[in-house]
Design an enzyme around this catalytic site. Structure first.
Site, PDB file in Angstrom:
ATOM      1  CD  GLU A 173      -2.794  -1.288   2.430  1.00  0.00           C
ATOM      2  OE1 GLU A 173      -2.746  -0.377   3.263  1.00  0.00           O
ATOM      3  OE2 GLU A 173      -3.523  -2.289   2.549  1.00  0.00           O
ATOM      4  CG  ASN A 216      -0.783  -7.057  -1.192  1.00  0.00           C
ATOM      5  OD1 ASN A 216      -1.394  -7.689  -2.060  1.00  0.00           O
ATOM      6  ND2 ASN A 216      -1.258  -6.868   0.021  1.00  0.00           N
ATOM      7  CG  HIS A 252     -10.140  -5.720   0.912  1.00  0.00           C
ATOM      8  ND1 HIS A 252     -10.342  -6.842   1.694  1.00  0.00           N
ATOM      9  CD2 HIS A 252      -8.829  -5.401   1.059  1.00  0.00           C
ATOM     10  CE1 HIS A 252      -9.209  -7.172   2.294  1.00  0.00           C
ATOM     11  NE2 HIS A 252      -8.265  -6.318   1.925  1.00  0.00           N
ATOM     12  CD  GLU A 281      -4.795  -7.777   2.049  1.00  0.00           C
ATOM     13  OE1 GLU A 281      -5.677  -7.004   2.477  1.00  0.00           O
ATOM     14  OE2 GLU A 281      -3.589  -7.524   2.122  1.00  0.00           O
ATOM     15  CG  ASP A 283     -12.874  -8.916   2.241  1.00  0.00           C
ATOM     16  OD1 ASP A 283     -12.724  -8.029   1.385  1.00  0.00           O
ATOM     17  OD2 ASP A 283     -12.502  -8.772   3.419  1.00  0.00           O
TER      18      ASP A 283
END
Ligand code: G3I
Length: 461
Positions: A173, A216, A252, A281, A283
């Site tokens: 990030e 990432n 996400h 990650e 979701d």
């Protein structure tokens, strides 16, 4: 925000054996991979777990794991049965492993690694250099000390886990959200400048030459200013021989940030730079069929990109998710398999129950941006019947507010209450012969947002 005038969405088909409904989405660029998928599905006995099904596709299927839940029997058995890769959710972050300078504590992370290793699961390392979950002492260092501390942290942690981690999120990030494409402020950025990412990757390569080194980030899942900035970073690294092996797409998603229509195309453009891509990650907030369809799209996008090496969901069960109220995962709070679970397993070529023979009605959709103006763009969705004739089809086009669909053609639309989701059915007779195609189109008023719409799975009857 979106600078490309053409976006293409390619998602490979879930080789369904049973239900006539729901379907397949893919485009020209995915044909090769898709052919492989189809052939495999016809011959192999279907796997019955996420990890086994992904393995048959040459990929891993992982989950974030929290060490303090490993003692819960249902948590551990779901983890052990379904997944073949784990990512410590918080236990390898800087504040966990080096809470004070040069004093390393690996207890919780080691617990996860040994749990995984003893069961033959892979481990992703998350994360070495990140602005968040950084102990206070790091931010207090001057530039020279910070450089030493960063390199020491990377070296110590990677050496401790040498040979045990398949991929490391070396830097996490580092870019801002929004349209600037600029770096995010952090102690590393502010004191060491742009070169800190390169330095981190070089240090990481020396520490564990066998580990895949990943950058990432989130909100980089479609083509946009932020993903363009990461793209340019990776391109520059590859051109100059700076070590980098993979890019992680956190993925996400929720209704404000749905799976972008150009998700597969975005993964592919990174892969084309010569790096692996991983969904790190995942979701998706929601429930029922809508959530399941979004999961299908993500899995199919990964299967459509040969360098997409694996998918990790960000937790085992909804009840321990970092956004539990959005019920974003594959197992509910009682560890029951959700529709999203079945969708993922099916998309991976596994069989989650239902059985049944082949030849069912199915269709695929591809999306492209056919015109682009400053205030609006035209999108086109092509619906293609699978290996059997179909008599009807349905798919959805979801735009991001304040975008609005102002016009549509060659279909019969219906709308949800927000006006952002257009469900499209055939205009009149929806029959298509096996392999035949039809297209519908629409105009999206940008209202300042040029991002691609999300196209739902194609359901055939
Ligand atoms: O363990 C303590 C507990 O002892 C204490 O009582 C409690 C009170 O706040 O906090 C607990 O720690 C929390 C920890 O999660 C474990 O549950 C932290 O406050 C909380 O900040 C931490 O949140 C994590 C978050 O990263 C921090 O930024 C989430 O679990 C984790 O899922 C999330 O993961 C990030 C990825 O690393 C990077 N990408 C985004 C993703 C989601 O935010």
């Amino acid at each position: 925000m979106l600078t490309r005038t053409f976006t293409d969405r390619t998602i490979t088909p879930p080789p369904r054996r049973s239900r006539a409904r729901r379907a397949l989405v893919f485009g020209t660029a995915g044909l090769l991979a898709s052919a492989g998928v189809t052939a495999l599905a016809g011959t192999a006995a279907a796997a019955s777990t996420l990890g086994a099904a992904a393995a048959e596709k040459g990929r891993y299927f992982g989950t974030a794991v929290a060490a303090n839940h490993l003692g819960e029997a249902a948590y551990a058995s779901t983890l052990n049965t379904e997944f073949n890769s784990v990512t410590p959710e918080n236990e390898m972050k800087w504040d966990a492993v080096e809470p004070s300078r040069n004093s390393f504590s690996y207890g919780s992370a080691d617990q996860i690694v040994s749990h995984a290793q003893s069961r033959g699961m892979k481990v992703r390392g998350h994360t070495l250099v990140w602005h968040s979950q950084l102990p206070g002492w790091v931010g207090g260092l001057g530039a020279s000390d910070l450089r030493t501390a960063m390199n020491n942290h990377i070296t110590q942690v990677m050496t401790h886990y040498k040979g045990k981690i398949h991929s490391w999120d070396v830097v996490n990030e580092a870019f801002q959200d929004g349209s600037s494409g600029a770096r995010r402020s952090s102690p590393f950025q502010d004191k060491l400048g742009n070169g800190f990412i390169e330095e981190a990757f070089r240090t990481a390569r020396t520490a564990d030459p066998a580990a895949k080194l990943c950058y990432n980030d989130y909100n980089t899942d479609g083509v946009n200013a932020k993903s363009n900035a990461v793209y340019n970073l990776v391109k520059d690294f590859k051109a100059r021989g700076v070590p980098i092996d993979c890019v992680g797409f956190q993925s996400h998603f929720n209704s404000a940030s749905p799976v972008p229509g150009d998700y597969r195309a975005n993964l592919q453009r990174f892969a084309d730079l010569g790096v692996d891509v991983q969904i790190t990650e995942l979701d998706i907030e929601g429930s029922g069929t809508a959530q399941a369809n979004s999961y299908t799209n993500v899995v199919n996008a990964c299967l459509g990109v040969s360098r997409c090496t694996g998918i990790t969901v960000w937790g085992v069960t909804d009840k321990y998710s970092w956004r539990a109220s959005g019920t974003p995962l594959l197992f509910d709070g009682n560890y029951a398999k959700k529709a999203a679970y079945t969708a993922v397993l099916t998309a991976l070529g596994g069989s989650g129950g239902g059985g049944g023979g082949g030849g069912d009605a199915a269709c695929t959709v591809t999306y492209s941006r056919t015109n682009d103006w400053s205030d609006r763009f035209n999108g086109q969705v092509t619906v293609t019947a699978g290996s059997a004739a179909i008599t009807g089809w349905t798919t959805t086009v979801t735009v991001t507010s304040p975008q609005k669909i102002s016009t549509n053609w060659n279909g019969t639309p219906s709308w949800d209450s927000s006006g952002n989701v257009m469900t499209m059915k055939p205009n009149g007779n929806g029959s298509l012969a096996a392999g035949a195609s039809t297209s519908f189109g629409f105009t999206v008023m940008k209202n300042g947002n040029s991002s691609a719409p999300a196209i739902g799975s194609c359901s055939a009857s």
